[in-house]
Scaffold this motif. Structure first.
Motif, PDB file in Angstrom:
ATOM      1  N   TRP A 157     -25.280  -6.096 -97.509  1.00 40.13           N
ATOM      2  CA  TRP A 157     -25.240  -6.925 -98.825  1.00 40.13           C
ATOM      3  C   TRP A 157     -23.769  -6.847 -99.509  1.00 40.13           C
ATOM      4  CZ3 TRP A 157     -23.786  -5.425-103.801  1.00 40.13           C
ATOM      5  CH2 TRP A 157     -24.294  -6.097-104.850  1.00 40.13           C
ATOM      6  N   GLU A 158     -23.175  -5.907 -99.126  1.00 40.95           N
ATOM      7  CA  GLU A 158     -21.814  -6.072 -99.926  1.00 40.95           C
ATOM      8  C   GLU A 158     -20.724  -6.897 -99.198  1.00 40.95           C
ATOM      9  OE1 GLU A 158     -20.447  -1.833 -99.328  1.00 40.95           O
ATOM     10  OE2 GLU A 158     -21.535  -1.387-101.300  1.00 40.95           O
ATOM     11  N   LYS A 161     -21.943 -10.333-100.166  1.00 40.90           N
ATOM     12  CA  LYS A 161     -21.460 -10.555-101.573  1.00 40.90           C
ATOM     13  C   LYS A 161     -19.768 -10.681-101.472  1.00 40.90           C
ATOM     14  CE  LYS A 161     -21.851 -10.279-105.956  1.00 40.90           C
ATOM     15  NZ  LYS A 161     -21.856 -11.481-106.627  1.00 40.90           N
ATOM     16  N   GLU A 164     -19.358 -14.248-100.162  1.00 37.61           N
ATOM     17  CA  GLU A 164     -19.776 -15.444-101.358  1.00 37.61           C
ATOM     18  C   GLU A 164     -18.613 -15.508-102.559  1.00 37.61           C
ATOM     19  OE1 GLU A 164     -23.676 -14.128-102.730  1.00 37.61           O
ATOM     20  OE2 GLU A 164     -24.811 -14.874-101.248  1.00 37.61           O
ATOM     21  N   ASP A 165     -18.013 -14.288-102.783  1.00 33.01           N
ATOM     22  CA  ASP A 165     -16.993 -14.139-103.904  1.00 33.01           C
ATOM     23  C   ASP A 165     -15.871 -14.953-103.298  1.00 33.01           C
ATOM     24  OD1 ASP A 165     -18.693 -13.014-105.620  1.00 33.01           O
ATOM     25  OD2 ASP A 165     -17.924 -10.936-105.072  1.00 33.01           O
TER      26      ASP A 165
END
Length: 175
Positions: A157-158, A161, A164-165
């Motif tokens: 997940w990290e 993320k 995506e960031d």
């Protein structure tokens, strides 16, 4: 792995003990869903009841303050898992004293036996059943599997993320 236990109840009409063998088998996936929901309810109840929370702190950690600091040594206690590791039956005993309905539901789900049947067991049969469930399901191995799965899921997940960031930052720079 299968472990046979003798489930003993007291006949309410005669007062006589009645026993029957019961095979404890490894839990199946559907049982874990029930266990997860039950454990979540237990955690919520503990958090919402200051008296039970104080009892948890005292029973498992001893003389600690609200920040989980040992009042005698001033050291921050390690994790809950480390403190109760090897004391699974102590945790069940604590739950039986403070959260009896939830513990009965937990044992019922873990052993795949009706709650009404668990309620009628003698104390010895009840703890024999708990010990068999722990042994057959290798609770420590299961805890490690859940921890590893959770850790891998968090890492994935990290990573997602961050990607995506990074893409969002790249779009904002190019606009």
């Amino acid at each position: 792995m299968i472990k046979e236990v003798q489930l003993t109840t007291i006949n309410q009409r005669t007062g006589e003990e009645e026993g029957q063998p019961f095979n404890v088998i490894r839990a199946r996936v559907f049982q874990y869903a029930i266990l997860s929901k039950t454990i979540g309810g237990i955690i919520t109840k503990i958090k919402q009841d200051p008296a039970i929370m104080d009892a948890v702190q005292y029973h498992f950690f001893g003389n600690v303050d609200e920040n989980w600091m040992d009042k005698d040594s001033g050291e921050l206690l390690e994790t809950f898992k480390k403190k109760i590791e090897g004391d699974t039956m102590g945790a069940f005993g604590f739950a039986l004293e403070h959260l009896p309905d939830e513990l009965i539901q937990l044992v019922s789900a873990a052993a795949n036996i009706k709650k009404s049947e668990v309620e009628m067991l003698t104390d010895e049969s009840f703890f024999d059943l708990i010990e068999a469930v722990i042994e057959v399901n290798d609770i420590n191995r299961l805890a490690d599997l859940v921890k590893n799965f959770s850790s891998n899921l968090t890492k994935a997940w990290e990573k997602q993320k961050k990607q995506e960031d990074s893409q969002a930052n790249l779009r904002s720079v190019t606009e």
